[in-house]
Design a protein around this motif. Structure first.
Motif, short mmCIF file in Angstrom:
data_model
loop_
_atom_site.label_atom_id
_atom_site.label_comp_id
_atom_site.label_asym_id
_atom_site.label_seq_id
_atom_site.Cartn_x
_atom_site.Cartn_y
_atom_site.Cartn_z
N HIS A 241 0.68 -1.42 -0.58
CA HIS A 241 -0.17 -0.17 -0.50
C HIS A 241 0.90 1.64 0.19
CE1 HIS A 241 -3.35 2.37 1.24
NE2 HIS A 241 -2.27 3.39 1.51
N GLU A 242 1.46 1.29 0.75
CA GLU A 242 3.06 2.79 1.32
C GLU A 242 3.36 2.55 0.02
OE1 GLU A 242 1.72 5.08 3.77
OE2 GLU A 242 0.71 3.83 4.81
N HIS A 246 0.55 4.09 -3.65
CA HIS A 246 0.15 5.49 -3.39
C HIS A 246 0.87 5.94 -4.88
CE1 HIS A 246 -1.70 7.07 -0.14
NE2 HIS A 246 -1.36 6.00 0.71
N MET A 343 -6.77 4.62 -3.41
CA MET A 343 -6.42 3.22 -2.99
C MET A 343 -8.26 2.92 -2.57
SD MET A 343 -2.64 1.38 -1.98
CE MET A 343 -2.23 3.25 -1.53
N CYS A 431 -6.54 5.09 5.49
CA CYS A 431 -5.26 5.30 4.50
C CYS A 431 -5.40 7.68 4.45
CB CYS A 431 -5.49 5.53 3.13
SG CYS A 431 -4.24 5.63 1.86
N GLY A 432 -4.17 8.22 4.33
CA GLY A 432 -4.47 9.44 4.03
C GLY A 432 -3.69 10.24 2.44
ZN LIG Z 1 -2.44 5.54 2.18
#
Ligand SMILES: [Zn+2]
Length: 458
Positions: A241-242, A246, A343, A431-432
């Motif tokens: 994910h990270e 992104h 995502m 998520c941010g």
């Molecule tokens: Zn994220």
């Protein structure tokens, strides 16, 4: 007429005859509750309800966006959004074609967790906190619980009308142990699509988490250097994910020349076993939905297939600008924000290798588990694992102080040489992106093995 019917009627009227290339509106009714503790102290507890909406308009490639809390402001908001868009628009509007949809998606499988009495939730958290505090040498605990239930109505000038309901639960627990100047922490993140029973019965996991924080006080530090590293499904999921997910967000790729030169479709990013997917269409996960916040149906998008880059995540606008297919990944955290590329559920597909075989030929390596924290800067990442063990002669050996993994995401993907058969999805966390957080997402992976990974202590 209920206020929702009135809203739809007003909006349909308001959308007529406006001088815009495209207009959409959403109305959101939500309920939520939260409970937080710091140490033994109950820090805050409460329930809130909210209603609000927004209008987004597109004129000559320029967007206008207005949010409101009072349905009486609707007509004015449409006018204002169109006016804003007219002020910034100076080119041609580009939006990928999508069929208008009329649909009602009820939360049939999502239970409403907000309806469960706060006292019942507090009782469970009190029990978890007591378990944490039974552990000797514990300095403090941190607990944050939140849940929500919302109904969103989406309309646009193409004729879409979509009602969607969804529920969400997130729980984060952490235990901090100290000895002299030494401080160690262990954490547990849980979440579900509104099913409160899934965060019950975790007494044993909470106990192990607290004990782990204490065990770390006496664990040795890893000797820094390059190792063969095995990531557990939690850490591998967060890594995907990270570090990679992104970079697959098309707005980011479109605006960044450097990234655009790297993220070329068809380019090889890993061995032929590597498949990375983002899919909101998998049912029942925290990042699942039937339509995104632009009314585009959810899809299963391969980002990497058999080692090659084959896709990225799009809004209607980024898809049109990059001449690719829309993927249904435009999401807004709530009605106060416009949808942006996000995502949903991002994961590495499982293959066939069992965990024992993944570690069996490692003479000296590191097994890194659980997410503790980290940062990414373009293709570089630094991640802390919450838990780590040496691997010696193909077997798990002594526990280590938490380790830090550092590297370049593209080199690291290339160095993945074994993918397990044991996919697990992380349902905790959020998520941010920009100001919009925490957005419910999930991520996951089977165990993976990475050759030549740089490991340090923290
Ligand atoms: Zn994220």
């Amino acid at each position: 007429m209920t206020h929702i019917e009135a809203f739809v009627h007003q909006l349909t009227e308001a959308l007529k005859g406006r001088n815009a290339d495209y207009i959409e509106a959403r109305l959101e009714e939500s309920q939520s509750s939260h409970i937080t503790y710091r140490g033994r102290e109950l820090e805050s507890i409460g329930r809130t309800t909210a209603i609000g909406g927004n209008v987004r308009a597109l004129v000559k490639g320029g967007w206008g966006f207005v949010s409101f809390n009072n349905l009486g402001e609707l007509a004015g908001s449409v006018e204002l959004a169109v006016k804003q868009a007219q002020l910034v628009g100076n080119q041609e509007s580009q939006l990928a074609q999508v069929e208008p949809a009329v649909d009602v998606v009820s939360a049939e499988k999502d239970k409403n967790p907000v309806a469960i009495p706060l006292a019942e939730k507090k009782q469970l958290l009190d029990e978890y906190n007591d378990i944490i505090w039974r552990t000797p040498r514990l300095q403090t605990s941190i607990i944050g619980y939140s849940d929500g239930y919302k109904k969103v109505i989406f309309l646009n000038s193409l004729g879409s009308y979509i009602e969607q309901e969804r529920a969400d639960i997130a729980l984060r627990l952490a235990a901090v142990a100290t000895e002299g100047s030494e401080v160690q922490q262990a954490g547990l993140s849980l979440g579900s699509r509104g099913d409160f029973s899934l965060i019950k019965g975790r007494q044993r996991e909470v106990e192990l988490m607290a004990q782990h924080a204490v065990e770390l006080l006496s664990a040795p530090q890893v000797k820094g250097g390059e190792y063969t590293v095995v990531l557990d499904p939690v850490l591998a999921g967060v890594f995907v994910h990270e570090a990679f997910g992104h970079l697959s967000e098309a707005d980011f790729v479109y605006e960044n020349d450097h990234l655009r030169q790297i993220m070329v479709l068809g380019r090889s990013f890993g061995n032929a076993e590597l498949n990375i997917v983002d899919s909101a269409a998998v049912p029942g996960l925290r990042g699942s939905y039937k339509y995104d916040d632009e009314g585009v149906p959810a899809t299963k998008t391969y980002l990497i297939r058999e080692g090659k880059l084959v896709g990225r995540l799009h809004s209607r606008e980024t898809a049109a600008k990059m001449k690719e297919k829309p993927t249904g990944n435009a999401r807004a955290v709530n009605y106060r924000y416009p949808p942006i590329v996000r995502m949903s559920n991002t994961y590495i597909e499982p293959r066939v290798t069992p965990f024992e075989d993944i570690i069996s030929d490692i003479k000296e390596g590191v097994y890194a588990k659980n997410w503790y924290g980290g940062t990414t800067s373009m293709e570089m990442f630094t991640f802390s694992a919450g838990e780590a063990y040496m691997i010696r002669q193909g077997k798990l050996a002594e526990p280590l102080r938490p380790v830090v993994l550092t590297g370049n995401v593209f080199t690291t993907l290339m160095n993945i040489d074994a993918i397990g058969n044991d996919l697990e999805m992380n349902q905790g966390g959020g998520c941010g992106k920009g100001e919009q957080m925490p957005l419910p997402v999930s991520n996951g992976s089977p165990h993976i093995r990475i050759r030549k990974c740089l490991v340090g202590g923290r």
